[in-house]
Scaffold this motif. Structure first.
Motif, PDB file in Angstrom:
ATOM      1  N   ASP A 151     165.313 -57.635  -4.193  1.00  0.00           N
ATOM      2  CA  ASP A 151     164.898 -56.319  -4.260  1.00  0.00           C
ATOM      3  C   ASP A 151     165.518 -55.653  -5.520  1.00  0.00           C
ATOM      4  N   TRP A 152     166.699 -56.418  -5.987  1.00  0.00           N
ATOM      5  CA  TRP A 152     167.608 -55.885  -6.999  1.00  0.00           C
ATOM      6  C   TRP A 152     167.130 -56.256  -8.418  1.00  0.00           C
ATOM      7  N   ARG A 153     166.904 -54.926  -9.083  1.00  0.00           N
ATOM      8  CA  ARG A 153     166.219 -54.825 -10.337  1.00  0.00           C
ATOM      9  C   ARG A 153     167.233 -54.782 -11.588  1.00  0.00           C
ATOM     10  N   GLY A 154     168.725 -54.622 -11.131  1.00  0.00           N
ATOM     11  CA  GLY A 154     169.629 -54.565 -12.340  1.00  0.00           C
ATOM     12  C   GLY A 154     170.634 -53.465 -11.990  1.00  0.00           C
ATOM     13  N   ALA A 194     160.005 -51.440 -15.795  1.00  0.00           N
ATOM     14  CA  ALA A 194     159.028 -51.901 -16.588  1.00  0.00           C
ATOM     15  C   ALA A 194     157.838 -50.801 -16.839  1.00  0.00           C
ATOM     16  N   ALA A 195     158.696 -49.668 -16.815  1.00  0.00           N
ATOM     17  CA  ALA A 195     157.823 -48.555 -17.123  1.00  0.00           C
ATOM     18  C   ALA A 195     158.638 -47.546 -17.923  1.00  0.00           C
ATOM     19  N   PRO A 196     158.293 -46.763 -18.986  1.00  0.00           N
ATOM     20  CA  PRO A 196     158.856 -45.955 -19.962  1.00  0.00           C
ATOM     21  C   PRO A 196     159.422 -44.718 -19.028  1.00  0.00           C
ATOM     22  N   ALA A 197     160.568 -44.134 -19.183  1.00  0.00           N
ATOM     23  CA  ALA A 197     161.244 -43.005 -18.744  1.00  0.00           C
ATOM     24  C   ALA A 197     160.020 -41.907 -18.997  1.00  0.00           C
ATOM     25  N   PRO A 198     159.967 -40.922 -18.000  1.00  0.00           N
ATOM     26  CA  PRO A 198     158.979 -39.637 -18.340  1.00  0.00           C
ATOM     27  C   PRO A 198     159.896 -38.717 -19.002  1.00  0.00           C
ATOM     28  N   ARG A 199     159.694 -38.613 -20.243  1.00  0.00           N
ATOM     29  CA  ARG A 199     160.736 -37.639 -21.019  1.00  0.00           C
ATOM     30  C   ARG A 199     160.131 -36.362 -21.298  1.00  0.00           C
ATOM     31  N   ASP A 200     158.759 -35.890 -20.719  1.00  0.00           N
ATOM     32  CA  ASP A 200     158.186 -34.660 -20.792  1.00  0.00           C
ATOM     33  C   ASP A 200     158.908 -33.553 -20.072  1.00  0.00           C
ATOM     34  N   ASP A 201     159.916 -34.033 -19.300  1.00  0.00           N
ATOM     35  CA  ASP A 201     160.616 -32.993 -18.578  1.00  0.00           C
ATOM     36  C   ASP A 201     162.115 -32.868 -18.671  1.00  0.00           C
ATOM     37  N   ALA A 259     167.484 -44.009 -20.399  1.00  0.00           N
ATOM     38  CA  ALA A 259     165.782 -44.015 -20.532  1.00  0.00           C
ATOM     39  C   ALA A 259     165.717 -45.438 -20.983  1.00  0.00           C
ATOM     40  N   ALA A 260     166.579 -46.224 -21.889  1.00  0.00           N
ATOM     41  CA  ALA A 260     166.528 -47.495 -22.192  1.00  0.00           C
ATOM     42  C   ALA A 260     166.677 -48.380 -21.162  1.00  0.00           C
ATOM     43  N   ALA A 261     167.771 -47.912 -20.293  1.00  0.00           N
ATOM     44  CA  ALA A 261     167.912 -48.984 -19.113  1.00  0.00           C
ATOM     45  C   ALA A 261     166.616 -48.875 -18.020  1.00  0.00           C
ATOM     46  N   PHE A 262     166.151 -47.678 -17.914  1.00  0.00           N
ATOM     47  CA  PHE A 262     165.281 -47.428 -17.043  1.00  0.00           C
ATOM     48  C   PHE A 262     164.001 -48.209 -17.295  1.00  0.00           C
ATOM     49  N   GLU A 263     163.647 -48.290 -18.445  1.00  0.00           N
ATOM     50  CA  GLU A 263     162.395 -49.232 -18.821  1.00  0.00           C
ATOM     51  C   GLU A 263     162.727 -50.835 -18.554  1.00  0.00           C
ATOM     52  N   LYS A 264     164.027 -51.074 -18.701  1.00  0.00           N
ATOM     53  CA  LYS A 264     164.272 -52.534 -18.334  1.00  0.00           C
ATOM     54  C   LYS A 264     164.097 -52.945 -16.838  1.00  0.00           C
ATOM     55  N   PHE A 265     164.753 -51.842 -16.062  1.00  0.00           N
ATOM     56  CA  PHE A 265     164.935 -51.892 -14.751  1.00  0.00           C
ATOM     57  C   PHE A 265     163.439 -52.012 -13.839  1.00  0.00           C
ATOM     58  N   ASN A 317     176.486 -52.681 -20.656  1.00  0.00           N
ATOM     59  CA  ASN A 317     176.461 -51.631 -19.771  1.00  0.00           C
ATOM     60  C   ASN A 317     174.978 -51.467 -18.917  1.00  0.00           C
ATOM     61  N   THR A 318     174.124 -52.496 -19.383  1.00  0.00           N
ATOM     62  CA  THR A 318     172.862 -52.831 -18.341  1.00  0.00           C
ATOM     63  C   THR A 318     172.890 -54.302 -18.250  1.00  0.00           C
ATOM     64  N   VAL A 319     172.426 -54.501 -16.778  1.00  0.00           N
ATOM     65  CA  VAL A 319     172.313 -55.883 -16.453  1.00  0.00           C
ATOM     66  C   VAL A 319     171.156 -55.916 -15.719  1.00  0.00           C
ATOM     67  N   VAL A 320     170.252 -57.211 -16.372  1.00  0.00           N
ATOM     68  CA  VAL A 320     168.836 -57.173 -15.713  1.00  0.00           C
ATOM     69  C   VAL A 320     168.653 -58.622 -15.529  1.00  0.00           C
ATOM     70  N   PRO A 321     167.855 -58.911 -14.195  1.00  0.00           N
ATOM     71  CA  PRO A 321     167.499 -60.308 -13.771  1.00  0.00           C
ATOM     72  C   PRO A 321     166.195 -60.629 -14.672  1.00  0.00           C
ATOM     73  N   GLU A 322     166.071 -61.684 -15.505  1.00  0.00           N
ATOM     74  CA  GLU A 322     164.882 -61.990 -16.237  1.00  0.00           C
ATOM     75  C   GLU A 322     164.854 -63.341 -16.231  1.00  0.00           C
ATOM     76  N   ASP A 323     163.522 -63.734 -15.434  1.00  0.00           N
ATOM     77  CA  ASP A 323     163.263 -65.303 -15.412  1.00  0.00           C
ATOM     78  C   ASP A 323     164.523 -66.175 -14.756  1.00  0.00           C
ATOM     79  N   GLY A 324     165.117 -65.498 -13.871  1.00  0.00           N
ATOM     80  CA  GLY A 324     166.203 -66.243 -13.127  1.00  0.00           C
ATOM     81  C   GLY A 324     167.578 -66.156 -13.717  1.00  0.00           C
ATOM     82  N   ALA A 325     167.748 -65.629 -14.547  1.00  0.00           N
ATOM     83  CA  ALA A 325     168.906 -65.384 -15.589  1.00  0.00           C
ATOM     84  C   ALA A 325     169.174 -64.046 -15.416  1.00  0.00           C
ATOM     85  N   LEU A 326     170.641 -63.659 -15.457  1.00  0.00           N
ATOM     86  CA  LEU A 326     171.142 -62.400 -15.638  1.00  0.00           C
ATOM     87  C   LEU A 326     171.602 -62.031 -16.965  1.00  0.00           C
ATOM     88  N   VAL A 327     171.092 -61.003 -17.412  1.00  0.00           N
ATOM     89  CA  VAL A 327     171.058 -60.561 -19.026  1.00  0.00           C
ATOM     90  C   VAL A 327     171.704 -59.409 -19.287  1.00  0.00           C
TER      91      VAL A 327
END
Length: 284
Positions: free
Chosen positions: A57-60, A267-274, A259-265, A89-99
């Motif tokens: 369940d962990w996305r990073g 898989a969607a852009p951060a909604p920046r209109d507010d 915002a850059a980290a949110f998209e990695k966690f 400052n940001t760690v994400v699991p990608e294809d079984g590896a931690l990046v």
């Protein structure tokens, strides 16, 4: 499977604004996920990584002090920019590896993007500070064609940072005290130039000494940028605004790197209109 989640880790961690930012965006995006904070000590860092590797369940996670460098050997792969900066400052699991990534550089540059999209005869940045935050800022501004002047209490440390992060650049160093006293330097015509002055130190933050800075060192038309978030309106920014300079506060970098980290966690852009509502929530 339980609800997916990401989190921020550090020691201490309760003061982090990251959960407020990411939860705001998750709510706006309608994404069924959570973002938490987790207190991780230096002694517990390796165990934390081992546990999260096994959690589907962990996305990073975002990584704050004091783990931005210590986490590097525990990861499988490091993004080239993060490796160069020497901090993750940001760690994400990608294809079984931690990046490991560094989104601080992108976050810092975000409020300057309109300026940087233009053409300039010359770009110069005066950067105050030689600590961890300054590393990403030095790399970011060197990569966008700025000649840098890095000021610190120790000019040898400032020079070593420049030699490490941009060895080909023709940059300069100065003692911190140099910017604290008045100069009679006459700036040449700044038409076609882009100047930025950055407080990349903790000076001026609640509980820290004030930043001693004389505005005779600021070229006409400069952008004055302070990464401190508490207080948000630092004496440096207050005086800059009173003198007619454009200012950028610490929340801009904080929200940009998130915002850059949110998209990695997620898989969607951060909604920046507010962003205004987000800022209001962060400063409530």
């Amino acid at each position: 499977m339980n609800q997916p989640y990401a989190e921020v880790i550090g020691d201490p961690i309760a003061q982090s604004k990251s959960p407020t930012i990411h939860r705001f965006w998750l709510e706006k995006s309608g994404i069924d996920a959570d973002y938490r904070h987790c207190h991780v000590t230096a002694e517990g860092l390796a165990e934390y990584i081992a546990q999260r590797r096994a959690d589907p369940d962990w996305r990073g996670c975002n990584v704050t002090m004091p783990h931005k460098q210590a986490i590097i050997p525990l990861l499988d792969r490091i993004d080239p920019l993060a490796a160069r900066i020497g901090a993750v400052n940001t760690v994400v699991p990608e294809d079984g590896a931690l990046v490991g990534y560094n989104t601080d550089a992108a976050g810092f540059l975000e409020p300057l993007q309109d300026d940087l999209a233009g053409q300039h005869l010359f770009r110069m940045a005066r950067i105050i500070g030689t600590g961890g935050a300054a590393r990403a800022i030095i790399a970011a501004l060197a990569d966008t064609g700025h000649v840098l002047v890095v000021a610190g209490r120790n000019v040898d440390k400032a020079r070593a940072l420049l030699d490490e992060l941009d060895p080909e650049g023709e940059h300069h160093v100065a003692l911190l005290a140099h910017f604290g006293s008045e100069t009679d330097f006459a700036f040449d015509d700044r038409k076609g130039c882009f100047d930025v002055v950055v407080n990349a130190s903790a000076l001026g933050m609640v509980g820290q000494p004030p930043l001693a800075f004389d505005f005779s060192h600021v070229p006409p038309g400069s952008v004055c940028y302070d990464i401190v978030t508490a207080p948000l309106e630092t004496p440096f920014l207050k005086e800059a605004r009173a003198r007619g300079f454009r200012t950028v506060d610490g929340l801009s970098m904080l929200i940009g790197q998130a915002a850059a980290a949110f998209e990695k966690f997620f898989a969607a852009p951060a909604p920046r209109d507010d962003d205004a509502a987000l800022r209001a929530r962060l400063t409530a």
